[in-house]
Design an enzyme around this catalytic site. Sequence first.
Site, PDB file in Angstrom:
ATOM      1  N   GLN A 188       0.463 -11.256  -2.896  1.00 52.06           N
ATOM      2  CA  GLN A 188      -0.925 -10.833  -2.738  1.00 52.06           C
ATOM      3  C   GLN A 188      -1.507 -10.415  -4.083  1.00 52.06           C
ATOM      4  O   GLN A 188      -0.805  -9.843  -4.904  1.00 52.06           O
ATOM      5  CB  GLN A 188      -0.992  -9.608  -1.816  1.00 52.06           C
ATOM      6  CG  GLN A 188      -0.549  -9.869  -0.413  1.00 52.06           C
ATOM      7  CD  GLN A 188      -0.592  -8.587   0.405  1.00 52.06           C
ATOM      8  OE1 GLN A 188      -0.013  -7.580   0.014  1.00 52.06           O
ATOM      9  NE2 GLN A 188      -1.275  -8.617   1.519  1.00 52.06           N
ATOM     10  N   ASP A 206      -3.108  -7.892  -4.738  1.00 58.49           N
ATOM     11  CA  ASP A 206      -3.415  -6.663  -4.034  1.00 58.49           C
ATOM     12  C   ASP A 206      -3.937  -5.596  -4.981  1.00 58.49           C
ATOM     13  O   ASP A 206      -3.551  -5.560  -6.146  1.00 58.49           O
ATOM     14  CB  ASP A 206      -2.118  -6.161  -3.383  1.00 58.49           C
ATOM     15  CG  ASP A 206      -2.371  -5.398  -2.116  1.00 58.49           C
ATOM     16  OD1 ASP A 206      -3.547  -5.234  -1.748  1.00 58.49           O
ATOM     17  OD2 ASP A 206      -1.393  -4.961  -1.490  1.00 58.49           O
ATOM     18  N   CYS A 260       0.783  -1.234   0.000  1.00 59.06           N
ATOM     19  CA  CYS A 260       0.000   0.000   0.000  1.00 59.06           C
ATOM     20  C   CYS A 260       0.822   1.296   0.000  1.00 59.06           C
ATOM     21  O   CYS A 260       0.461   2.222  -0.725  1.00 59.06           O
ATOM     22  CB  CYS A 260      -1.070   0.009   1.082  1.00 59.06           C
ATOM     23  SG  CYS A 260      -0.893  -1.202   2.371  1.00 59.06           S
ATOM     24  N   ARG A 300       7.232 -10.945   5.450  1.00 61.55           N
ATOM     25  CA  ARG A 300       6.967 -10.644   6.845  1.00 61.55           C
ATOM     26  C   ARG A 300       7.637 -11.707   7.689  1.00 61.55           C
ATOM     27  O   ARG A 300       7.575 -12.890   7.354  1.00 61.55           O
ATOM     28  CB  ARG A 300       5.448 -10.649   7.114  1.00 61.55           C
ATOM     29  CG  ARG A 300       4.747  -9.627   6.241  1.00 61.55           C
ATOM     30  CD  ARG A 300       3.240  -9.702   6.353  1.00 61.55           C
ATOM     31  NE  ARG A 300       2.655  -8.797   5.378  1.00 61.55           N
ATOM     32  CZ  ARG A 300       1.351  -8.685   5.155  1.00 61.55           C
ATOM     33  NH1 ARG A 300       0.504  -9.423   5.866  1.00 61.55           N
ATOM     34  NH2 ARG A 300       0.898  -7.847   4.264  1.00 61.55           N
ATOM     35  N   HIS A 358      -8.555  -1.165   0.479  1.00 65.63           N
ATOM     36  CA  HIS A 358      -7.635  -2.282   0.229  1.00 65.63           C
ATOM     37  C   HIS A 358      -8.504  -3.488  -0.072  1.00 65.63           C
ATOM     38  O   HIS A 358      -9.499  -3.695   0.593  1.00 65.63           O
ATOM     39  CB  HIS A 358      -6.834  -2.675   1.475  1.00 65.63           C
ATOM     40  CG  HIS A 358      -6.090  -1.578   2.133  1.00 65.63           C
ATOM     41  ND1 HIS A 358      -4.717  -1.553   2.166  1.00 65.63           N
ATOM     42  CD2 HIS A 358      -6.500  -0.491   2.819  1.00 65.63           C
ATOM     43  CE1 HIS A 358      -4.326  -0.494   2.850  1.00 65.63           C
ATOM     44  NE2 HIS A 358      -5.379   0.166   3.260  1.00 65.63           N
ATOM     45  N   HIS A 400      -5.435  -1.270  -4.604  1.00 62.26           N
ATOM     46  CA  HIS A 400      -5.891  -0.163  -3.770  1.00 62.26           C
ATOM     47  C   HIS A 400      -6.739   0.758  -4.616  1.00 62.26           C
ATOM     48  O   HIS A 400      -6.323   1.191  -5.682  1.00 62.26           O
ATOM     49  CB  HIS A 400      -4.693   0.550  -3.154  1.00 62.26           C
ATOM     50  CG  HIS A 400      -3.921  -0.350  -2.252  1.00 62.26           C
ATOM     51  ND1 HIS A 400      -2.813  -1.037  -2.673  1.00 62.26           N
ATOM     52  CD2 HIS A 400      -4.166  -0.749  -0.981  1.00 62.26           C
ATOM     53  CE1 HIS A 400      -2.385  -1.813  -1.685  1.00 62.26           C
ATOM     54  NE2 HIS A 400      -3.182  -1.662  -0.653  1.00 62.26           N
TER      55      HIS A 400
END
Length: 649
Positions: free
Chosen positions: A385, A387, A338, A367, A519, A389
């Site tokens: 991910q 992902d 992000c 992580r 998100h 946004h």
Amino acid sequence: MKINVTLPDGTIREYEQGATAMDVALSISEGLARNVLSAKVNGEVRDANRPLPGDCTVQLLTWKDDEGKATMWHSSAHLLAEAVEALYPGTKFGIGPPIENGFYYDIDLGDKVIGDGDFKAIEDKMKELAAKKETFVRREVPKAEAIAYFKEKDDEYKLELIDGLEDGTISFYTQGNFTDLCRGPHLPDTSPIKAMKVLSVAGAYWRGDETRKQLTRLYGISFPKQKELDEYLVLLEEAKKRDHRKLGKELDLFTFSEKVGAGLPLWLPKGAALRERLINFMKTAQEKSGYVQVATPHIALKQLYITSGHYEKYGQDSFRSISTPHEGEEFMLKPMNCPHHCEIFASRPRSYKDLPLRLAEFGTVYRYEQSGELHGLTRVRGFTQDDAHLFCRPDQVKEEFVKVIDLVLLVFRALGLNDYEAQISLRDKVDRSKYIGSDENWEKAETAIIEAAAEKGLKTFIEYGEAAFYGPKLDFMVKDALGRRWQLGTIQVDYNLPERFELEYVGSDNARHRPVMIHRAPFGSLERFLAVVIEHTAGRFPLWLAPEQAIILPISEKFNETAHRVGELLKECDIRAVIDERNEKIGRKIRDAEMAKTPFMLIIGEKEAGAGTISVREHGQGDLGPMSPDQFRMLVEERIKASLSGAVH
RNA sequence: GCCUUUGUAGCUCAGAGGUAGAGCACUUCCUUGGUAAGGAAGAGGUCGCGGGUUCAAUUCCCGCCAAAGGCUCCA
């Protein structure tokens, strides 16, 4: 004096004062009475043999009811404790609640260590005690007496629990020689517990607190019939067979290497093919929904995460930062995408006309999970991910939510995940101090989520206080083929990052406004999602996803050449096929292909070579007979269309 | 990270204080076969890694690494 009892069907029956739910059951039928485990009285689950409080509504609970099961398992936990106390005198007891599948009891055995070798003895003792048909006796005790009892037993855990209770609300339950501090409710006696099993042992911190003593947790499950226990054990076996770690190895999907490091999966060609297919599926769907792809590097300056607030919050649990030859310069492996996307938004002035801006990236993030946390593909240290946004105006939140829900449902349909519900996580009803963002925006977003979910006809439930500090969210809970629950697909509203990165757009009023960020990750992570797909499908992937859709099996080496020609033909119509050219008999080739769970086996021998056909065999189904390659192509297309039906819009 | 358990051939697993075994997979040869395992031969292991005890350790002890079942946390 009589009391009136209202039953679930609305009928009202009259009983003597002091009658119990069991009396109610007996007055209906003896068979029912035998099956009653507890009862819901005025909406509260209580012991079946406890006198009713007066006029009331009564719902008798049996093994068919979740609350009935919970009663059974709670009592089983006490039975387990009784057995443990009998076998290991001096054991101290923590808590022993029922759980989703069974029950556990946290115990302190002092220096004694319990292992799976001890389970049998505990189970035998439990069976012996259960057969005694010991009654569960409830007794309300004054706090002082409760304290005295457990002081005598020198059980500091129970004393600590009592310490937190109000005098006058404390009850004990006794069955046989075992007395426990307990709110209840319990079975009338131990006899319904016919079949039980101690499943596993694990360490568990007292009250879930890492700084406190670790107790021994014994997990168990029990059933009213041996047959049901056997069936449950079969289900556990089935789950073991479907374990994605086992199938991942068997189907050559992924591996781990000690040299590479724990929690860092290595994708083998077939596994990577699954990923590619999922990525392409999502890319296509996202393009249709107005997303644009971006790409960002795997590291960024530490300052980026200080700005985003992630460093402060999670820095301790991340990989250590990377230093460079340049004094004082520090980079970090990116733990999320992000902040990068925020900077892409900020890279130039934005107009309200540009919104919503939907930035998507299959971003790999890192992580540092604690070593004990790692688990196959579901918990790893590096993962990708799906992902994106969405930067939008506050008034666009609802519309965007609807679109994202569509995307999530598209994914579920394509993979046959048809049993799901959505959790709407909102702010705490009272305490609003921990949330950032204006009340007005929160209300707008919360309403938007609720309305969007309703509009899509989702089965939802609301959890207050479960929202993130930066915004409300919608999480999808999916049940797989074995009825296990997974949290997949999450959509979150975020007021925090736009604030921290000072993101702005120019509105129609020519003033600067702050965008709202959403998100979302329908898969969540490819790794975890594939783990769920592997276990849900038991490795029999839907045709559109299967790494190899067909395997061509020549009857003998004489037909390898024909097999290649067919292979070329299939390649031209985008069917993924391989050829088994080994010098093996057809029975062997079929067996191996069945074991590899390849959806279609195409057999080519003398007959087929002469007629220009292929004999098609479907995995798990057997021989479908001969057809032309073109007919097979249509069959494949039909199957894919059917499995994606409704998924194509 | 902590508790319990585990680590022997590519895979599944047996074994024992005196430096290892099976099945499958792999390689070669024979076989050219019609819907879930054809036959033979061969190759393959510092018994997770590092220390200690012992005449001798893969086996017993300690430490580490990894995995399994949990606890805790999760962007």
